[in-house]
Design a protein around this motif. Structure first.
Motif, mmCIF file in Angstrom:
data_model
loop_
_atom_site.group_PDB
_atom_site.id
_atom_site.type_symbol
_atom_site.label_atom_id
_atom_site.label_comp_id
_atom_site.label_asym_id
_atom_site.label_seq_id
_atom_site.Cartn_x
_atom_site.Cartn_y
_atom_site.Cartn_z
ATOM 1 N N TYR A 62 -26.927 -45.146 -23.439
ATOM 2 C CA TYR A 62 -26.981 -44.453 -22.154
ATOM 3 C C TYR A 62 -26.316 -43.084 -22.245
ATOM 4 O O TYR A 62 -25.444 -42.851 -23.085
ATOM 5 C CB TYR A 62 -26.251 -45.269 -21.085
ATOM 6 C CG TYR A 62 -26.773 -46.673 -20.903
ATOM 7 C CD1 TYR A 62 -26.144 -47.754 -21.519
ATOM 8 C CD2 TYR A 62 -27.897 -46.921 -20.112
ATOM 9 C CE1 TYR A 62 -26.621 -49.046 -21.360
ATOM 10 C CE2 TYR A 62 -28.371 -48.214 -19.948
ATOM 11 C CZ TYR A 62 -27.724 -49.276 -20.576
ATOM 12 O OH TYR A 62 -28.199 -50.555 -20.408
ATOM 13 N N LEU A 63 -26.717 -42.215 -21.337
ATOM 14 C CA LEU A 63 -26.021 -40.944 -21.155
ATOM 15 C C LEU A 63 -25.815 -40.763 -19.660
ATOM 16 O O LEU A 63 -26.772 -40.502 -18.930
ATOM 17 C CB LEU A 63 -26.800 -39.779 -21.745
ATOM 18 C CG LEU A 63 -26.077 -38.438 -21.682
ATOM 19 C CD1 LEU A 63 -24.865 -38.456 -22.624
ATOM 20 C CD2 LEU A 63 -27.010 -37.284 -22.068
ATOM 21 N N GLN A 64 -24.593 -40.941 -19.221
ATOM 22 C CA GLN A 64 -24.246 -40.696 -17.827
ATOM 23 C C GLN A 64 -23.915 -39.224 -17.674
ATOM 24 O O GLN A 64 -23.034 -38.703 -18.371
ATOM 25 C CB GLN A 64 -23.041 -41.554 -17.418
ATOM 26 C CG GLN A 64 -22.565 -41.315 -15.998
ATOM 27 C CD GLN A 64 -23.577 -41.777 -14.957
ATOM 28 O OE1 GLN A 64 -24.149 -42.855 -15.074
ATOM 29 N NE2 GLN A 64 -23.791 -40.954 -13.938
ATOM 30 N N MET A 65 -24.619 -38.562 -16.773
ATOM 31 C CA MET A 65 -24.449 -37.127 -16.592
ATOM 32 C C MET A 65 -23.998 -36.860 -15.161
ATOM 33 O O MET A 65 -24.725 -37.179 -14.213
ATOM 34 C CB MET A 65 -25.769 -36.405 -16.879
ATOM 35 C CG MET A 65 -26.334 -36.701 -18.260
ATOM 36 S SD MET A 65 -27.799 -35.728 -18.652
ATOM 37 C CE MET A 65 -28.957 -36.400 -17.474
ATOM 38 N N ASN A 66 -22.828 -36.299 -15.016
ATOM 39 C CA ASN A 66 -22.264 -35.975 -13.710
ATOM 40 C C ASN A 66 -22.081 -34.465 -13.581
ATOM 41 O O ASN A 66 -22.103 -33.746 -14.584
ATOM 42 C CB ASN A 66 -20.917 -36.680 -13.537
ATOM 43 C CG ASN A 66 -21.014 -38.181 -13.616
ATOM 44 O OD1 ASN A 66 -21.985 -38.788 -13.161
ATOM 45 N ND2 ASN A 66 -19.997 -38.800 -14.188
ATOM 46 N N SER A 67 -21.890 -34.016 -12.353
ATOM 47 C CA SER A 67 -21.668 -32.588 -12.080
ATOM 48 C C SER A 67 -22.700 -31.726 -12.801
ATOM 49 O O SER A 67 -22.359 -30.748 -13.474
ATOM 50 C CB SER A 67 -20.247 -32.184 -12.504
ATOM 51 O OG SER A 67 -19.284 -32.962 -11.839
#
Length: 125
Positions: free
Chosen positions: A80-85
């Motif tokens: 997974y790649l969680q991408m925030n902001s």
């Protein structure tokens, strides 16, 4: 036959979040080092994040540190790649990659054995 299938990319506003998934098949996933790269139009494919086969170590390009997080679930053969902001400059096609041996330079895309087809992430301002 090895397959890496990315999903989760979409259009999002700046400041928003997305989680990309990459489902692997045809390989012993738990023994592979995994990474995410991205490629914007007219630019080279750039390294984003790396996670070791054991999951105990990861690395990021400077521009995403503190905003993105790579993780893996070996029971689901998925990274997974969680991408925030998210920022408009994060707009790109995101690719997952697998390496059977730990790359001497994990940011070098030439050292990976398998690639997914990519997932488009578009961040609007």
């Amino acid at each position: 036959q090895v397959q890496l299938v990315e999903s989760g990319g979409e259009l999002v506003q700046a400041g928003g979040s997305l989680r990309l998934s990459c489902a692997a098949s045809g390989l012993t996933f738990s023994t592979y080092n995994m990474a995410w790269f991205r490629q914007a139009p007219g630019k080279e494919r750039d390294f984003v994040a790396f996670i070791r086969w054991s999951g105990g170590w990861s690395a990021y390009t400077d521009s995403v540190k503190g905003r993105f997080a790579i993780s893996r679930d070996d029971a689901k053969n998925t990274v997974y790649l969680q991408m925030n902001s998210l920022k408009p400059e994060d707009t790109a096609v995101y690719y997952c990659a697998a390496a059977s041996k730990r790359p001497s330079d994990y940011s070098n895309y030439n050292l990976y054995d398998y690639w997914g087809q990519g997932s488009q992430v578009t961040v609007s301002s």
